[in-house]
Design an enzyme around this catalytic site. Structure first.
Site, PDB file in Angstrom:
ATOM      1  CG  HIS A  60      -3.546   1.509  -4.432  1.00  0.00           C
ATOM      2  ND1 HIS A  60      -3.925   2.778  -4.787  1.00  0.00           N
ATOM      3  CD2 HIS A  60      -3.272   1.553  -3.117  1.00  0.00           C
ATOM      4  CE1 HIS A  60      -3.889   3.558  -3.729  1.00  0.00           C
ATOM      5  NE2 HIS A  60      -3.488   2.834  -2.697  1.00  0.00           N
ATOM      6  CD  GLU A  78      -3.241   3.532   1.899  1.00  0.00           C
ATOM      7  OE1 GLU A  78      -4.144   2.714   1.993  1.00  0.00           O
ATOM      8  OE2 GLU A  78      -2.043   3.239   1.916  1.00  0.00           O
ATOM      9  CG  ASP A  84      -7.291   9.031   4.435  1.00  0.00           C
ATOM     10  OD1 ASP A  84      -8.023   8.228   5.022  1.00  0.00           O
ATOM     11  OD2 ASP A  84      -7.010  10.141   4.893  1.00  0.00           O
ATOM     12  CB  SER A  85      -5.515   4.264  -0.871  1.00  0.00           C
ATOM     13  OG  SER A  85      -4.179   4.649  -0.969  1.00  0.00           O
ATOM     14  N   GLY A  86      -8.399   5.809  -1.762  1.00  0.00           N
ATOM     15  CA  GLY A  86      -9.802   5.617  -2.115  1.00  0.00           C
ATOM     16  C   GLY A  86     -10.734   6.598  -1.444  1.00  0.00           C
TER      17      GLY A  86
END
Length: 1532
Positions: A101, A26, A277-279
């Site tokens: 997550h 992320e 930046d997950s997603g």
């Protein structure tokens, strides 16, 4: 392991770094050699990276181009990712993809604009997740590959997303090989708003006990976005290959600092995702579909230590289909009426069962329904469909069992070409979302308290009144995405102030209705108000919000301080609640204002910080704070609109749309920055309207990382504005009316305004930016307007063009028009006490006759004609001015052949300095003058100064200047009267009387022919006194007031002691020179009279004895009589207002009129008049080398011009070009003395001068130089050379300056190469051949020329004895010429030469003396060419040359080397005349006598001779003549 919600200082980096393989991929790490602003602009589609842009080049901080952000593909639209977190990408109107997550962050998302905008509340673009839809929800994430594959979800929203159109997901499946195919997927790009870092060697990022080396931390997650490209290579480490996952980089590699730097430089905007930046999405460009597609969501990275690999979870189509199937109830088919019946959360539409929602908490229970065919849907009860929506693929009517039935759901999708009539309401506060390209007509009854948001297609508001005649289609309507249109069937469908344009806006079609807005709520430039009703006009009235005028009316609330040094009991006091709605809040000895949407319990800025996201610091004292708060609130109330009014040309049907600005107070301000294309009228009845361009949108610089220089005036809230990077706007209307002391202005970067403008009742119209004007910028992020009145820098001022205004202006009743950096194309009619002011960068192009009461100029330009040039002008304009002041320029178009031209007429008062610029129609003028500037009715002209730009203007063949008499300034050339009888010059007293009785000039464009003027004007070739005056005038123009005073003193006959000391000295010096000149002229006149009488007697005797050489030879007109001079003429007062000063007042009295009935002599016949030319060569005294010096004698010098008069008919071909008789043609009008008769050089135009100069240069270089060097070669060959053969080559360079009364001074550079061969036929006989090539470059007055010449010569030399020889030569050549003024001309000529030489060689010991004499005939053919609009005919030029030379040499040896120094002198008596005819006027030039002196040395070694010499040539027309030669000869 799952992520926790990110908070400032709440992320423990040690947890992530403790595990090498962490799912928290992320954030963004970027290179440091590219301006950080570029990454920011790229992420927000701002700057050059707007959607669809193709110029995506990127430069580093040193300005070097390092490549394109994307190669050969259009710019992607990143708005499909949510605007705050960038972790949810819309792939369907109701679904967004992310990772499971990050489920703590997957709950509420915003699309479109950022939160915190004044015109649109945050909740308007808020979307709540009703179900995350996790993939394999019971399978937790782990360190294995399988765990990563399941890290995926596709959330469902409560409403259809209207702000953005969904992006199509990939349909290529999860295999890696497909995405490695560059022929299919050519580019990849990512975006993320996680933790922001930048690579920087030697620093480290630290959170807790862990460090990321060579990384600088910039910001926590979810504050702003960064975008770019991932690493280039896909899954270098094959062990990481998994179907459904795609990685970039090498998982097994751990980058060193240098390797990381190289990796981040693979592409222009390569970046690496880290924490936050997950997603976030990965996009790919699918070349098969020619569009961007969503590829996957970011799920994994290699950690800070490696920085080498990142991975995305590819879109899962089967999973998406399964979710949609669950959320869809099915399709209702068949025509007819369908009833929707409910039972709790279950319902049926015919046989189709539809799950409903019971409340907001189970909104996901609601299902979608699709309707095909055409029919009617009847709601028997209120429907709460939850997150379910309606999809119509046919024409339908939806109604309730009664008028109060409501429907609540995700929204309505109407297919393209279909129409749904909606007759039900939605609950209070609910937002009906409309998508799909079809039409939705709202046709219910009464008042609907629900809201509407139009995202696509057309919505028609056609609500019917209830029994109480109440109508309201919706309580609020938003138009967003730029794809939708809202049509009003009546003006009462909605309160206009409850309508807003959200992200990228859309169209509001007033449809012939009138609307009144207090303020048009708009987010960005996508808003558009139109009227597509071509039968009925619409009027949009803007009143603006009321302004605060009394700062004491603002409310203040005191908040308990956090500390008090004098009172510790505050710890135990109960905390009072902080009330909403106060204007100021006082805490810790400071005053603050709460921002729109700000939190009352948020911390206030301190330690010098002016504001944060919630509060703005207003001051330390209540008075200061209230004043600042009032200005702050009033600025927020500026009626700003960044959208466009009506359609651009070709983009829809424009009905009549009027705008009316009627502010609630006279101080109300309105700002328009979008543009308009109205068929109607703009009215300003009260308030101040400003039209402006806008800065190019740039992303906010949250961390102050941008290295570009920002405009500090508009940097509030981290805004980024560059002073030289703005977008131009255009505004068009049928009319603009301004009255009642209102003002209408256009500022910077308004490129065009098209409208007729009327201003009355003290109204002010300001068009075009000028220093000190207000520059206003509206923020796309907040809607807040910031204005600044500081002067623009030169960089900013030069970054935009002048505003072009197309239309006429009418001013009445003290109205004022001010032009700044603008060009007005139109007429002005000013009545009453109206005023017109033009500034430094202003231009006015008249399209017709105009009248101005008060005109003020400040170095401005007025073009009196709107034609593009004089050739296209078919009418001429007059401007009438009552009062003129300032300094400026008037540009005229004229047609002297018809005595027509533009005109300025000043009636009552005039002051200032004005330059006149004149352009004449093609054709040779036949008028001797033309009125330009008429101030004859002005009583006091003492402060009025008029001059001609550049001191002259070229009209046809002649050069004109101006003459001012009794306030009338006119074009003037003394030669223009040639060829016509000219009256004797009147005395000054008679001239004054005649001027006093002059008839009144007409005001029209037809200008009466003026009377003769005999005073010659100043010119660039005038004497030193005139040159000083000209330089003084130029300085006066720059210094303005000083210039006016200096010119005033120079012209005014009653000068007072207020003149400056320098000007007094100058005038006294001129007076002294004039007196000396008068005395000299009187003496010279008497001497000339005697000389002329003697010459006439000799001429009569000579002509009586001379026999005609040709049968057809015509009689020669005798020379004109000598003028009669009198000192009384110099003492008489002159009432002329000419600017040439005292010298121009010296007007001698003429003896009698010039006789004009003579015949012409063909130029070719001049070749036979050697005897006449020899007489002329001895007839006159040589002229001074300084051509500018004023001579008191008539221009009879052999340098003088031969003719400047117009032939009655054009010659039939070049060889028949005629020349006027010598002196008769020379004299301008009456035969005036030299002080009054300008030389031909001064009187001819640039084209004529260039033609004359080129002809003279060709004569000198081709006819004279080539022959002279051949003669020298022959003379310097000794008899000993006759015994051998030889070949030789020479190279000669010339540098020359020419000056004559026939043409203006010019310079020439020439190189000449000669190759020859000499052959011995006997001991007494030599023959030889010479090939000559030369290249010449000429610099004429405001022109240039080039000649290339090739000639071949043969010669023979015969020795009569050891001393005497005779030689002859003959040759022919070709000349190619190119002439360049403002136009180009190319033409060719041919040459022939022949010569005869007799010489003697005297040897005395080692000395050699070679005297020689000869005769040479040279001829250059005629030429005929066009130079722009002028037809040029050049006659053939024949020169007969008598030569006499003396060579002196001394020979001695140094070893085997023979050294021979050489000295030589030669005299060339040249007899030849040439003529040039330009536009029917003939002009002559002559070859003059020349002397040449040379010095050099010859070095002889065996059979090789090397000659080096230099020479100087002198002549009347040759100022500086130098040449150098190198020659090598080989004997065999």
């Amino acid at each position: 392991m799952k992520a926790k919600r990110f908070k400032i200082n709440a992320i423990s980096l040690s947890i992530f770094l403790a595990y090498a393989l962490t799912p928290y991929s992320e954030a963004a790490l970027v290179r440091d050699d590219v301006d950080y602003q570029i990454f920011r602009d790229f992420a927000e589609n701002k700057g050059k990276f707007f959607v669809g842009a193709t110029d995506l080049s990127v430069k580093n901080k040193r300005g070097q181009n390092i490549g394109n952000a994307l190669s050969n593909v259009p710019m992607i639209d990143f708005s499909v990712a949510d605007v705050n977190k960038r972790i949810a990408t819309v792939v369907d109107p109701q679904y967004a993809v992310s990772v499971k997550h990050a489920k703590a962050e997957v709950h509420t998302f915003y699309y479109g604009q950022y939160n915190g905008h004044n015109d649109v509340a945050d909740k308007e673009n808020e979307y709540r997740v009703v179900e995350q839809n996790n993939y394999e929800p019971h399978k937790a994430w782990g360190a294995s590959n399988l765990g990563r594959l399941e890290d995926y979800n596709m959330a469902r929203f409560n409403k259809f997303v209207t702000e953005v159109a969904p992006i199509a997901p990939t349909d290529a499946g999860g295999g890696l090989d497909t995405y490695k195919d560059k022929n299919r997927f050519s580019s990849f790009v990512r975006i993320g708003a996680g933790r922001q870092l930048v690579y920087e060697k030697g620093v480290y990022h630290q959170e807790g006990n862990e460090k990321g080396y060579d990384l600088r931390d910039l910001s926590q997650a979810y504050r702003y976005a960064i975008a770019g490209t991932p690493y280039k290579d896909i899954n270098i480490d094959q062990t990481m290959n998994t179907e459904g996952l795609i990685g970039f980089g090498n998982h097994n590699k751990q980058y060193s600092a240098e390797e990381l730097k190289q990796a981040l430089s693979q592409d222009a905007l390569t970046n690496y995702g880290v924490l936050g930046d997950s997603g976030s999405p990965l996009f790919a460009f699918d070349k098969q579909k020619n569009q961007w597609v969503f590829l996957g969501t970011y799920d994994y990275w290699a950690g800070y230590g490696k920085k080498s690999w990142q991975e995305w979870n590819i879109y899962k189509k089967e999973f998406a289909d399964k979710i949609k199937q669950h959320d869809n109830a099915g399709t209702v088919k068949g025509n007819g009426e369908h009833h929707w019946k409910t039972t709790g959360t279950n319902s049926h539409i015919g046989s189709t069962a539809v799950r409903l929602a019971n409340n907001e908490g189970d909104a996901n229970n609601g299902q979608n329904v699709t309707f095909e065919d055409n029919g009617t849907l009847v709601l028997n009860q209120n429907i709460n469909q939850g997150a379910g929506g309606l999809f119509f693929k046919g024409d339908y009517t939806v109604k309730g069992a009664n008028n109060d039935i409501t429907w609540l759901g995700a929204g309505i999708d109407v297919a393209d070409g279909k129409k749904v009539v909606w007759q039900v309401k939605n609950p209070n506060g609910d937002r009906l979302a409309k998508i799909g390209k079809g039409t939705l007509e709202i046709n219910g009854t009464g008042v609907n308290q629900g809201q509407l948001k139009v995202g696509d297609g057309t919505v028609i508001l056609n609500q019917k009144a209830d029994a109480d005649k109440k109508v309201q289609a919706f309580s609020q309507v938003g138009i967003v995405s730029g794809r939708g249109t809202l049509v009003l069937n009546s003006s009462n469908q909605i309160n206009p102030d409850n309508l807003y344009f959200g992200f990228r806006g859309g169209r509001l079609d007033a449809n012939g209705n009138d609307l009144t807005f207090e303020h048009i709520r708009n987010v960005d430039e996508g808003a558009r108000i139109v009227n597509h009703n071509t039968d009925h006009a619409s009027t949009i009235t803007l009143t603006g919000k009321s302004l605060i005028t009394n700062p004491n009316s603002l409310s203040v609330h005191s908040i308990q301080n956090d500390y008090d040094e004098d009172d510790y009991s505050y710890y135990y006091r109960p905390r009072r609640p902080i009330p909403q709605g106060k204007d100021l809040y006082y805490k810790n000895y400071r005053y603050y204002a709460l921002k729109s949407g700000g939190r009352l319990n948020a911390p206030m800025p301190e330690n010098g910080v002016a504001e944060n996201n919630d509060w703005i610091f207003m001051g330390y004292t209540q008075e200061e704070a209230r004043k600042n708060a009032m200005n702050h609130k009033n600025n927020r109330r500026i009626g700003d609109f960044g959208g466009f009014f009506d359609e651009e040309n070709g983009k829809g049907h424009n009905g009549a749309l009027n705008l009316n600005f009627n502010g609630k107070s006279a101080q109300k301000r309105f700002l328009l920055t979008g543009g308009a294309n109205l068929n109607g009228k703009i009215s300003v009845t009260q308030g101040n309207v400003l039209l402006s361009g806008r800065p190019t949108p740039h992303a906010r610089d949250f961390v102050n990382k941008s290295s570009a220089r920002k405009d500090a005036h508009f940097s509030k809230n981290n805004e980024v504005v560059f002073e030289d990077d703005w977008i131009n706007r255009t505004f068009k209307a049928a009319e603009i009316a301004v009255n009642q002391s209102a003002s209408f202005s256009s500022g910077r970067n308004v490129s065009d305004i098209t409208a007729n403008i009327t201003a009355t009742d003290n109204a002010k119209v300001n068009l075009g930016y000028k220093n000190g004007d207000e520059v206003c910028v509206r923020s796309d992020y907040t809607g807040y307007v910031t204005c600044n009145t500081g002067n623009l820098s030169d960089k900013a001022l030069n970054s935009f063009d002048a505003t072009r205004i197309n239309g006429n202006v009418n001013l009445n009743q003290n109205a004022a028009l001010v032009l700044g950096k603008a060009a007005l194309w139109g007429k002005i009619q000013g009545q009453g006490n109206s005023r017109v002011s033009l500034n430094q960068h202003s231009k006015w192009h008249l399209t017709g006759d105009s009248q101005v009461h008060n005109l003020s100029l400040a170095d401005s330009h007025i073009h009196l004609n709107n034609a593009s040039d004089a050739q296209s002008a078919n009418k001429y304009h007059t401007i009438k001015i009552n009062h003129l002041s300032g300094n400026g320029h008037f540009h005229y178009l004229t047609d002297l052949a018809k005595n027509l031209g533009d005109k300025v007429l000043v009636k009552e008062s005039a002051s200032g300095h004005y330059q006149l610029h004149v352009q004449n129609k093609t054709g040779e003028p036949n008028q001797e003058g033309l009125d330009l500037f008429d101030a004859s009715s002005v009583q006091d002209r003492s402060r009025l100064f008029v001059s001609l730009a550049n001191h002259y203007v070229d009209l046809g063949a002649l050069r004109y200047t101006i003459k001012t008499e009794n306030g009338i300034t006119r074009l003037y050339n003394p030669y223009a009267g040639n060829g016509r009888p000219v009256k004797p010059a009147p005395s000054p007293a008679a001239n004054t009387a005649s001027q006093a009785q002059k008839a009144t000039q007409t005001d029209g464009a037809q200008i009466a022919k003026p009377q003769n003027i005999v005073v010659a004007p100043p010119s660039p070739q005038a004497n030193q006194a005139e040159e000083a005056l000209r330089q003084q005038a130029k300085a006066e123009q720059v210094k303005r007031q000083q210039a006016a005073e200096a010119e005033k003193v120079a012209r005014q006959k009653d000068e007072e002691a207020k003149r400056k000391a320098a000007e007094i000295a100058r005038q006294q010096e001129e007076a002294r020179k004039a007196a000396e000149l008068a005395a000299k002229q009187k003496a010279e006149a008497e001497r000339k009279a005697r000389e002329l009488a003697r010459q006439k007697a000799e001429e009569a005797s000579h002509q009586a004895n001379a026999k005609p050489k040709r049968r057809r030879r015509r009689a020669i007109l005798p020379r004109p009589p000598a003028p009669v001079f009198s000192l009384d003429d110099y003492d008489a007062k002159d009432n002329s207002e000419s600017s040439i000063g005292n010298l121009a007042r010296v007007i001698p009295r003429m003896g009698r009129e010039l006789i004009n009935d003579y015949e012409e002599i063909p130029l070719e016949e001049l070749e036979d008049e050697a005897e006449e030319e020899r007489r002329q060569a001895t007839q006159f005294h040589s002229k001074s080398r300084n051509r500018r010096a004023i001579s008191s004698e008539p221009s009879s010098d052999e340098d003088a011009s031969e003719s400047v008069s117009t032939s009655d008919k054009h010659p039939q071909d070049n060889t028949e070009l005629h020349e006027k008789v010598e002196t008769a043609g020379l004299q301008p009008r009456a035969a005036q003395p030299r002080t009054q008769a300008a030389a031909q050089a001064d009187a001819v135009s640039t084209n004529t001068n260039s033609a004359l100069s080129d002809a003279m240069a060709s004569t000198q270089s081709i006819l004279l130089d080539t022959g002279a060097y051949l003669t020298r070669h022959i003379a310097q060959k000794s008899r000993a050379d006759a015994e051998k053969n030889s070949v030789w080559m020479s190279n000669t360079g010339y540098g020359r300056d020419y000056a004559s009364a026939q043409y203006r001074r010019f310079s020439s550079k020439r190189t000449q190469t000669q190759i020859g061969i000499d052959r011995s036929l006997s001991e007494n006989m030599q023959i030889g051949g010479v090939l000559t090539y030369s290249d010449s470059q000429h610099t004429f007055d405001q022109a240039g020329g080039k000649n290339t010449f090739v000639q071949a010569n043969l010669y023979g030399k015969y020795y009569l004895n050891d001393a005497w020889y005779v030689a002859g030569d003959i040759g022919a050549g070709s000349l190619r010429s190119r002439l360049q003024t403002q136009q180009k001309a190319n033409f060719n000529r041919t040459s022939i030469q022949t010569g005869l030489t007799l010489g003697n060689t005297l040897k005395i010991n080692q000395f050699e003396i070679v005297p020689s004499a000869g005769i040479r005939y040279s001829r250059l053919s005629s030429a005929d060419y066009k130079l722009g609009d002028d037809s040029v005919k050049v006659s053939s030029m024949a020169v007969k040359t008598l030569t006499a030379g003396l060579d002196f040499a001394y020979r001695f040896k140094v070893g085997n080397l023979t050294v021979k120094p050489l000295l030589s002198a030669a005299y060339f008596a040249n007899y030849g005349k040439g003529g040039v005819n330009v536009g029917g006027k003939s002009f002559a030039y002559k070859a003059d006598n020349q002397q040449q002196y040379s010095a050099g040395v010859a070095l002889l070694y065996r059979n090789v001779t090397l000659n080096v010499n230099g020479s100087i040539t002198k002549g009347k027309q040759l100022e500086k003549q130098k040449s150098g030669q190198i020659k090598i000869q080989i004997r065999f």
